[in-house]
Design an enzyme around this catalytic site. Structure first.
Site, PDB file in Angstrom:
ATOM      1  N   ASP A  20       0.860  -1.175   0.000  1.00  0.00           N
ATOM      2  CA  ASP A  20       0.000   0.000   0.000  1.00  0.00           C
ATOM      3  C   ASP A  20       0.905   1.236   0.000  1.00  0.00           C
ATOM      4  OD1 ASP A  20      -2.114   1.668   0.160  1.00  0.00           O
ATOM      5  OD2 ASP A  20      -2.786   1.046   2.163  1.00  0.00           O
ATOM      6  N   ASP A  45      -2.809   2.426  -6.084  1.00  0.00           N
ATOM      7  CA  ASP A  45      -1.735   2.425  -5.091  1.00  0.00           C
ATOM      8  C   ASP A  45      -1.727   1.215  -4.172  1.00  0.00           C
ATOM      9  OD1 ASP A  45      -4.102   3.179  -3.919  1.00  0.00           O
ATOM     10  OD2 ASP A  45      -3.146   4.455  -2.429  1.00  0.00           O
ATOM     11  N   GLU A  46      -2.446   0.181  -4.527  1.00  0.00           N
ATOM     12  CA  GLU A  46      -2.595  -0.952  -3.620  1.00  0.00           C
ATOM     13  C   GLU A  46      -2.644  -2.245  -4.412  1.00  0.00           C
ATOM     14  OE1 GLU A  46      -5.750  -1.761  -0.387  1.00  0.00           O
ATOM     15  OE2 GLU A  46      -6.145   0.237  -1.156  1.00  0.00           O
TER      16      GLU A  46
END
Lengths: 374, 354
Positions: free
Chosen positions: B9, B102-103
């Site tokens: 993350d 973003d993960e």
């Protein structure tokens, strides 16, 4: 209770209403005809609890009473008898029913007439009169497109829209849609209702093929039809019909006009070569030329035909289910028809080029995807 | 077999990218998003100290942190970074399931480098990300997705935390339910009222009880309370819906304002459909009123809607349903779900759209 009637007259009347009776009714009493005698008037009722058909005939009698008689047994008996007067004798205690013919006796066990469900009474809110042949034609032109999908109950009947200018009869199964409009059937009050398929099929087969007046009365939940000595009552489908007007595409710049029979026969031949489950055929349109083709990849069968037509619009290829097209074209009677299209993933409109007086037919059919379009 | 799952993350992703690209913003409380209206899409760690959180209305954020600097988002930059980090992941395993820009989850049970330690892989990936993008990521390592995600959150920012197979249950037991992934604010409140405050409390309830009170997802709660999560890392998890929404500069009050507000949103969604050849069967309209009360209205067709006019018409029809307008509207959104790609539809009988 006792009466005398001609075997063939009775058979004819029973046959007219027998179609209502379901094969395996939930209520066993509905396997019977209800006979109600009032002097020389015999009223026969058949019902499946959603639809009821009633006919009256003259008999010789001066008695009155009622009995429910097993429909199948009685019909089979009458069908086997040569034309002759027969006597019905009913024991009102045991409900035993005896038929006496010229050379025999047949004993049926009837049932108590009070067990037969009550017939809804006409709670009239709207009344329309129309000729039998017009109604038959409205049914014939729409019923084949009615849906069998019980998950969409609104589509399992014909949608009737009454207005002061015309009446629309609309049917759709989600893949095609028929709007049959009559400008000679009108109502002072606007109203809409969905009449179930079974009732319409029964009506269609019992309507006389002339202009006998049919009276149609509608209440909130039922429709009542009467003509000659027959009455039919059916429950209306209490659902909202899809907003079909919006599904009719308005701008269809690609228009093919073609001889209906030529197209129909070509489609019948080509569809033999189409995939047996999708019945997919391909129409390739260019200036004044139509190429119809089909292939069944599983069997490497393929066929194509070239037809002359009048085509205005961009060159295009569009796929359809041949069965739908054949059924729709086969229902029309016009010599020439036009097929109006926009793009290969939107509905095509079939419109007869010549119109009968007071009649307006619009048929809409969704294509089969050929390729991906964006 | 016990799996090895990593959850990566990026820390304060959008905000960190902005700070990286603009040195003047470094060390300052910033929020990505509109300053007047709209919500905070991401807040830098400096801003978070003031209580600024993502999804918080910008006005509230400004009240909490008056010196907050609002930065317009640069999605193309975020996408570029997202692509870079995905490249790194794929060097280790093809089993990468991105959750957003973003993960991502990675299943490194079998990995391309033949490394036996998932913790070591996580450390390497973090270092590679830092080297390539100058950004920090947090990593969680565990034996299923649920725990890996909890772990990555546990030591943020720039964290690396491992929950070993023998620690999973204990970890969950002590965890407050509002920190469970899949338990939102409302569910957490409901659980609290039932006396369920942490994983241990949740574990005491049987499956039937949870299903009765929370529906289908109750079965999931039952499992995660025991640190059981058998969901696989699915690299081909496909999109479930596409949509676009807009928070307006000024609350919309008239029909004309609403209609002209909805129009570009419809256009955006359609542009995506036309580009990807993916169409949806269900249209959903989202309306957020000035008091943040949110409603949705949806309508489904029998087959994917491929006709722009029809799509527009249904969208506007859905809008009709919100009249008479009870109060001003601050946000409108349109999304399509029940998606189907036209490539899968060849040879298919199309259905009328009603």
């Amino acid at each position: 209770m006792k009466f005398v009637v001609s075997s063939s007259v009775l058979l004819k009347q029973l046959s007219a209403v027998n179609g209502v009776i379901a094969n395996n009714p939930i209520m066993p009493i509905l396997e019977n005809f209800l006979f109600q005698l009032d002097q020389n008037q015999l009223t026969v009722t058949a019902s499946d609890s959603q639809t009821v058909m009633i006919t009256t005939l003259e008999v010789e009698s001066n008695e009155s009473g009622a009995i429910a008689v097993p429909a199948r047994l009685l019909l089979d008996t009458l069908r086997g008898l040569p034309e002759q007067p027969i006597t019905f004798k009913v024991d009102s205690e045991t409900f035993g029913t005896e038929i006496i013919s010229e050379n025999g006796r047949y004993k049926l066990s009837g049932e108590n007439s009070i067990d037969f469900p009550k017939v809804p009474q006409v709670a009239k809110s709207l009344s329309v009169q129309l000729p039998a042949d017009v109604l038959a034609s409205a049914i014939g032109n729409t019923i084949f497109a009615v849906s069998n999908d019980d998950l969409r109950p609104a589509m399992t009947g014909v949608y009737v829209q009454l207005s002061a200018e015309y009446t629309n009869f609309v049917a759709t199964d989600g893949h095609r849609l028929i709007r049959y409009r009559r400008s000679d059937v009108k109502s002072d009050y606007e109203s809409t209702m969905i009449i179930p398929r079974k009732a319409l099929n029964l009506l269609k087969s019992s309507l006389p093929s002339d202009d006998t007046t049919v009276t149609a009365d509608f209440s909130q939940s039922n429709a009542f039809f009467s003509f000659n000595n027959i009455r039919m009552i059916c429950r209306l489908i209490d659902e909202r019909f899809p907003d079909y007007e919006n599904a009719i595409p308005q701008n269809n710049p690609n228009v093919m006009t073609i001889n209906r029979m030529e197209l129909l026969s070509s489609l019948r031949r080509i569809s033999i070569y189409s995939n047996k489950t999708t019945h997919q055929i391909r129409l390739k349109l260019s200036t004044n030329e139509l190429i119809i083709s089909a292939e069944d990849l599983d069997y490497s069968n393929e066929a194509n035909e070239r037809l002359i037509c009048d085509y205005e619009g961009e060159e295009m290829e569009i796929g359809f289910n041949a069965k739908f097209l054949v059924e729709m074209l086969g229902n029309l009677s016009a010599r020439m028809i036009s097929l109006e299209m926009s793009v290969p993933n939107r509905a095509g409109l079939i419109i007869p080029s010549e119109k009968e007086e007071s009649e307006d037919i619009l048929m809409l059919v969704m294509p089969v995807m050929l390729n991906s379009y964006a | 077999m016990i799996r090895k799952i990593i959850h990566i993350d990026m820390d304060a992703f959008y905000a960190s990218v902005e700070q990286r690209d603009n040195p003047e913003l470094r060390g300052k409380p910033i929020a990505v998003g509109g300053s007047e209206r709209g919500v905070v899409a991401a807040a830098s760690y400096e801003a978070r100290k003031f209580g600024v959180r993502s999804a918080m209305p910008s006005k509230t954020a400004l009240r909490k942190c008056p010196q907050l600097i609002f930065v317009k988002p640069h999605f193309e930059n975020y996408r570029a970074v997202s692509y870079q980090i995905r490249e790194i992941f794929l060097e280790y395993t093809p089993l990468v399931e991105p959750l957003s820009l973003d993960e991502a989850y990675l299943d490194v049970t079998e990995n391309l480098k033949g490394m036996s330690s998932a913790t070591e892989i996580a450390r390497e990936i973090k270092a590679r990300i830092k080297e390539k993008t100058q950004l920090n990521a947090s990593a969680g390592v565990s034996y299923n997705k649920f725990l890996a995600k909890l772990a990555s959150d546990y030591k943020k920012p720039d964290g690396l935390f491992v929950i070993k197979p023998n620690q999973g249950e204990a970890f969950v037991e002590s965890l407050p339910v509002n920190l469970f992934h899949g338990v939102g604010r409302v569910t957490a409140e409901k659980m609290n009222k039932m006396g369920i405050f942490n994983g241990a409390d949740l574990k005491e309830k049987d499956e039937a009880f949870l299903k009765k009170h929370f529906g289908k997802i109750g079965g999931y709660y039952y499992n995660i309370a025991r640190a059981i999560d058998n969901r696989i890392v699915n690299p081909e998890r496909s999109r479930k819906s596409v949509g676009s929404e807009n928070t307006f500069f000024r609350d919309l009050e008239t029909r004309a304002e609403l209609e002209s507000g909805l129009e570009p949103i419809i256009r955006d969604v359609w542009k995506y459909c036309a580009k990807t050849h993916i169409y949806g069967r269900t249209i959903t309209l989202k309306v957020k009123f000035l008091d943040f009360h949110t409603i949705t209205r949806s309508k489904s067709a029998l087959s994917p809607i491929m006709d722009k006019d029809f799509f527009e018409r249904i969208s506007f029809e859905l809008l009709e349903q919100i009249y008479p307008l009870p109060k001003g509207v601050r946000l409108l959104g349109i999304s399509l779900s029940n998606l189907e790609s036209t490539d899968d539809m060849i040879g298919k009988q199309l259905t009328l759209a009603f």
